[in-house]
Design a protein around this motif. Structure first.
Motif, PDB file in Angstrom:
ATOM      1  N   GLN A 208       0.827  -1.207   0.000  1.00  0.00           N
ATOM      2  CA  GLN A 208       0.000   0.000   0.000  1.00  0.00           C
ATOM      3  C   GLN A 208       0.863   1.260   0.000  1.00  0.00           C
ATOM      4  O   GLN A 208       0.652   2.194   0.774  1.00  0.00           O
ATOM      5  CB  GLN A 208      -0.975  -0.007   1.186  1.00  0.00           C
ATOM      6  CG  GLN A 208      -1.948  -1.160   1.147  1.00  0.00           C
ATOM      7  CD  GLN A 208      -3.082  -1.046   2.149  1.00  0.00           C
ATOM      8  OE1 GLN A 208      -3.232  -0.041   2.833  1.00  0.00           O
ATOM      9  NE2 GLN A 208      -3.904  -2.082   2.232  1.00  0.00           N
ATOM     10  N   LYS A 209       1.823   1.268  -0.934  1.00  0.00           N
ATOM     11  CA  LYS A 209       2.705   2.422  -1.077  1.00  0.00           C
ATOM     12  C   LYS A 209       2.752   2.874  -2.535  1.00  0.00           C
ATOM     13  O   LYS A 209       2.699   2.056  -3.456  1.00  0.00           O
ATOM     14  CB  LYS A 209       4.121   2.087  -0.605  1.00  0.00           C
ATOM     15  CG  LYS A 209       4.241   1.821   0.889  1.00  0.00           C
ATOM     16  CD  LYS A 209       5.691   1.536   1.293  1.00  0.00           C
ATOM     17  CE  LYS A 209       5.809   1.283   2.796  1.00  0.00           C
ATOM     18  NZ  LYS A 209       7.224   1.044   3.206  1.00  0.00           N
ATOM     19  N   VAL A 210       2.855   4.183  -2.701  1.00  0.00           N
ATOM     20  CA  VAL A 210       3.097   4.777  -4.008  1.00  0.00           C
ATOM     21  C   VAL A 210       4.593   5.059  -4.111  1.00  0.00           C
ATOM     22  O   VAL A 210       5.199   5.565  -3.166  1.00  0.00           O
ATOM     23  CB  VAL A 210       2.303   6.088  -4.181  1.00  0.00           C
ATOM     24  CG1 VAL A 210       2.738   6.819  -5.451  1.00  0.00           C
ATOM     25  CG2 VAL A 210       0.802   5.802  -4.218  1.00  0.00           C
ATOM     26  N   TYR A 211       5.177   4.727  -5.251  1.00  0.00           N
ATOM     27  CA  TYR A 211       6.610   4.925  -5.468  1.00  0.00           C
ATOM     28  C   TYR A 211       6.813   5.957  -6.571  1.00  0.00           C
ATOM     29  O   TYR A 211       6.204   5.863  -7.642  1.00  0.00           O
ATOM     30  CB  TYR A 211       7.279   3.603  -5.838  1.00  0.00           C
ATOM     31  CG  TYR A 211       7.310   2.623  -4.688  1.00  0.00           C
ATOM     32  CD1 TYR A 211       8.427   2.511  -3.869  1.00  0.00           C
ATOM     33  CD2 TYR A 211       6.207   1.817  -4.403  1.00  0.00           C
ATOM     34  CE1 TYR A 211       8.459   1.628  -2.795  1.00  0.00           C
ATOM     35  CE2 TYR A 211       6.223   0.926  -3.331  1.00  0.00           C
ATOM     36  CZ  TYR A 211       7.352   0.839  -2.538  1.00  0.00           C
ATOM     37  OH  TYR A 211       7.365  -0.032  -1.470  1.00  0.00           O
ATOM     38  N   LEU A 212       7.684   6.926  -6.301  1.00  0.00           N
ATOM     39  CA  LEU A 212       7.863   8.039  -7.226  1.00  0.00           C
ATOM     40  C   LEU A 212       9.300   8.532  -7.218  1.00  0.00           C
ATOM     41  O   LEU A 212       9.849   8.860  -6.163  1.00  0.00           O
ATOM     42  CB  LEU A 212       6.924   9.189  -6.826  1.00  0.00           C
ATOM     43  CG  LEU A 212       7.112  10.536  -7.517  1.00  0.00           C
ATOM     44  CD1 LEU A 212       6.752  10.434  -8.995  1.00  0.00           C
ATOM     45  CD2 LEU A 212       6.245  11.603  -6.837  1.00  0.00           C
ATOM     46  N   ASP A 213       9.906   8.567  -8.395  1.00  0.00           N
ATOM     47  CA  ASP A 213      11.177   9.248  -8.589  1.00  0.00           C
ATOM     48  C   ASP A 213      10.824  10.637  -9.102  1.00  0.00           C
ATOM     49  O   ASP A 213      10.270  10.788 -10.201  1.00  0.00           O
ATOM     50  CB  ASP A 213      12.039   8.501  -9.612  1.00  0.00           C
ATOM     51  CG  ASP A 213      13.439   9.102  -9.753  1.00  0.00           C
ATOM     52  OD1 ASP A 213      13.604  10.295  -9.436  1.00  0.00           O
ATOM     53  OD2 ASP A 213      14.356   8.379 -10.179  1.00  0.00           O
ATOM     54  N   THR A 214      11.130  11.684  -8.320  1.00  0.00           N
ATOM     55  CA  THR A 214      10.684  13.029  -8.680  1.00  0.00           C
ATOM     56  C   THR A 214      11.336  13.538  -9.964  1.00  0.00           C
ATOM     57  O   THR A 214      10.850  14.509 -10.549  1.00  0.00           O
ATOM     58  CB  THR A 214      10.965  14.023  -7.535  1.00  0.00           C
ATOM     59  OG1 THR A 214      12.343  13.950  -7.154  1.00  0.00           O
ATOM     60  CG2 THR A 214      10.088  13.707  -6.330  1.00  0.00           C
ATOM     61  N   GLU A 215      12.399  12.889 -10.423  1.00  0.00           N
ATOM     62  CA  GLU A 215      12.974  13.283 -11.712  1.00  0.00           C
ATOM     63  C   GLU A 215      11.997  13.000 -12.851  1.00  0.00           C
ATOM     64  O   GLU A 215      12.148  13.521 -13.960  1.00  0.00           O
ATOM     65  CB  GLU A 215      14.299  12.557 -11.941  1.00  0.00           C
ATOM     66  CG  GLU A 215      15.411  13.035 -11.013  1.00  0.00           C
ATOM     67  CD  GLU A 215      16.753  12.415 -11.354  1.00  0.00           C
ATOM     68  OE1 GLU A 215      16.841  11.748 -12.417  1.00  0.00           O
ATOM     69  OE2 GLU A 215      17.701  12.591 -10.576  1.00  0.00           O
ATOM     70  N   PHE A 216      11.000  12.162 -12.564  1.00  0.00           N
ATOM     71  CA  PHE A 216       9.962  11.883 -13.554  1.00  0.00           C
ATOM     72  C   PHE A 216       9.232  13.165 -13.947  1.00  0.00           C
ATOM     73  O   PHE A 216       8.794  13.311 -15.094  1.00  0.00           O
ATOM     74  CB  PHE A 216       8.977  10.864 -12.995  1.00  0.00           C
ATOM     75  CG  PHE A 216       7.809  10.585 -13.898  1.00  0.00           C
ATOM     76  CD1 PHE A 216       7.952   9.791 -15.016  1.00  0.00           C
ATOM     77  CD2 PHE A 216       6.565  11.129 -13.628  1.00  0.00           C
ATOM     78  CE1 PHE A 216       6.871   9.539 -15.863  1.00  0.00           C
ATOM     79  CE2 PHE A 216       5.487  10.881 -14.454  1.00  0.00           C
ATOM     80  CZ  PHE A 216       5.640  10.081 -15.571  1.00  0.00           C
ATOM     81  N   PHE A 217       9.104  14.098 -13.005  1.00  0.00           N
ATOM     82  CA  PHE A 217       8.443  15.359 -13.316  1.00  0.00           C
ATOM     83  C   PHE A 217       9.220  16.131 -14.388  1.00  0.00           C
ATOM     84  O   PHE A 217       8.620  16.779 -15.251  1.00  0.00           O
ATOM     85  CB  PHE A 217       8.284  16.207 -12.053  1.00  0.00           C
ATOM     86  CG  PHE A 217       7.333  15.622 -11.046  1.00  0.00           C
ATOM     87  CD1 PHE A 217       6.276  14.819 -11.432  1.00  0.00           C
ATOM     88  CD2 PHE A 217       7.493  15.889  -9.695  1.00  0.00           C
ATOM     89  CE1 PHE A 217       5.390  14.287 -10.507  1.00  0.00           C
ATOM     90  CE2 PHE A 217       6.618  15.361  -8.755  1.00  0.00           C
ATOM     91  CZ  PHE A 217       5.564  14.564  -9.158  1.00  0.00           C
ATOM     92  N   ASP A 218      10.554  16.089 -14.311  1.00  0.00           N
ATOM     93  CA  ASP A 218      11.364  16.718 -15.353  1.00  0.00           C
ATOM     94  C   ASP A 218      11.161  16.011 -16.689  1.00  0.00           C
ATOM     95  O   ASP A 218      11.127  16.648 -17.743  1.00  0.00           O
ATOM     96  CB  ASP A 218      12.847  16.681 -14.962  1.00  0.00           C
ATOM     97  CG  ASP A 218      13.147  17.511 -13.736  1.00  0.00           C
ATOM     98  OD1 ASP A 218      12.435  18.511 -13.512  1.00  0.00           O
ATOM     99  OD2 ASP A 218      14.083  17.165 -12.991  1.00  0.00           O
ATOM    100  N   GLU A 219      11.032  14.680 -16.627  1.00  0.00           N
ATOM    101  CA  GLU A 219      10.788  13.896 -17.836  1.00  0.00           C
ATOM    102  C   GLU A 219       9.450  14.269 -18.463  1.00  0.00           C
ATOM    103  O   GLU A 219       9.315  14.328 -19.690  1.00  0.00           O
ATOM    104  CB  GLU A 219      10.807  12.403 -17.492  1.00  0.00           C
ATOM    105  CG  GLU A 219      10.720  11.484 -18.683  1.00  0.00           C
ATOM    106  CD  GLU A 219      12.046  11.295 -19.397  1.00  0.00           C
ATOM    107  OE1 GLU A 219      12.078  10.490 -20.332  1.00  0.00           O
ATOM    108  OE2 GLU A 219      13.033  11.964 -19.034  1.00  0.00           O
ATOM    109  N   MET A 220       8.450  14.520 -17.631  1.00  0.00           N
ATOM    110  CA  MET A 220       7.152  14.944 -18.149  1.00  0.00           C
ATOM    111  C   MET A 220       7.285  16.222 -18.962  1.00  0.00           C
ATOM    112  O   MET A 220       6.677  16.361 -20.028  1.00  0.00           O
ATOM    113  CB  MET A 220       6.167  15.186 -16.999  1.00  0.00           C
ATOM    114  CG  MET A 220       5.636  13.931 -16.340  1.00  0.00           C
ATOM    115  SD  MET A 220       4.516  14.333 -14.978  1.00  0.00           S
ATOM    116  CE  MET A 220       3.201  15.211 -15.834  1.00  0.00           C
TER     117      MET A 220
END
Length: 283
Positions: A131-143
């Protein structure tokens, strides 16, 4: 998006100071990288383990992320997560239930979850096993760079979509779909996955509706940012970009038009009952 004065969640687990490298047999890193588009916004990274070699995580220590950019990213994620907590806690209470808050794990490069080992190429994902969300915030730059979907509300939409998968898990929807997919053929299984993903988009819209009503988070252009993001990550758009053609039977998340339509459904109505993608005759 008005977020800077918002409450910060205590449910953020920052692993960005604990890097995870990999030793891979049979070229597994290449396999994961090639599946970026297919499993964009996926909910279970264990599917990536079914092809290629089996990665073995190797933990390496790095300095904790203390740059202003890293701190800003953590604060943003924490505020958006807190806002989803407030919204879903209220909605579950109205339904006579109790909302169990998920954890959100920030990581860099790769991460070990209860669903298996995953690299950043997978994109953000929800693991129902822990029950965890996993996020690499560099993904926002990729967006912004790769998918031309900038903006803080576009980023909030990403988080809210993954929280939507958590809501599906709490409501028992995910288990039912998983059971049906286990007995279905590939095309039927993909179709079920599309309906699950579109419902998570609708749930993201429901969050935005209630957050706006209670906390006035939206600024001019915010909704357009989310719709642009939903358009950019439609299966048809991603397949055309990567392959040069579209194969609807292989869709797992829905077309651009479908993702936009169901996010709009949620943000316009604010009603979970209007997010029943499984009964919809037309997506």
């Amino acid at each position: 998006m008005r977020w800077r004065d918002g409450r910060e969640s205590d449910n953020v687990e920052d692993r960005r100071g604990m890097g995870t490298g990999t030793v891979v047999a049979g070229g597994g890193i290449g396999t994961v990288a090639l599946l970026l588009v297919a499993w964009f916004f996926g909910i279970d990274p264990t599917v990536l383990m079914e092809s290629g070699g089996t990665p073995s995580p190797v933990v390496t220590q790095r300095s904790a992320p203390t740059s202003p950019v890293d701190q800003e990213a953590r604060k943003f994620v924490s505020v958006v997560l807190a806002d989803t907590e407030d919204t879903w806690r209220s909605l579950f209470r109205q339904m006579g239930g109790t909302y169990r808050e998920p954890k959100l794990v920030l990581f860099s490069g790769a991460v070990q979850s209860a669903c298996g080992f995953a690299q950043s190429a997978v994109g953000p994902f929800y693991c129902p096993a822990d029950q965890k969300v996993y996020l690499d915030t560099e993904f926002f730059d990729e967006m912004q760079r790769r998918f031309k979907a900038p903006g803080d509300f576009a980023q909030a939409y990403v988080i809210a979509h993954e929280i939507g998968h958590h809501v599906q898990n709490l409501l028992g929807i995910s288990d039912k779909v998983q059971s049906l997919r286990a007995r279905a053929g590939e095309a039927e299984g993909n179709a079920l996955s599309v309906r699950l993903e579109l419902q998570a988009d609708c749930f993201a819209g429901v969050w935005a509706n209630h957050a706006q009503k209670t906390r006035q988070i939206l600024e001019a252009g915010d909704v357009e940012e989310a719709l642009n993001a939903a358009t950019a990550i439609g299966d048809d758009r991603l397949q055309m970009r990567s392959k040069g053609y579209v194969a609807p039977d292989s869709f797992t998340h829905g077309s651009s038009a479908q993702r936009v339509r169901w996010f709009k459904q949620g943000i316009t109505t604010g009603d979970l009952r209007q997010c029943d993608t499984f009964s919809a005759t037309q997506l």
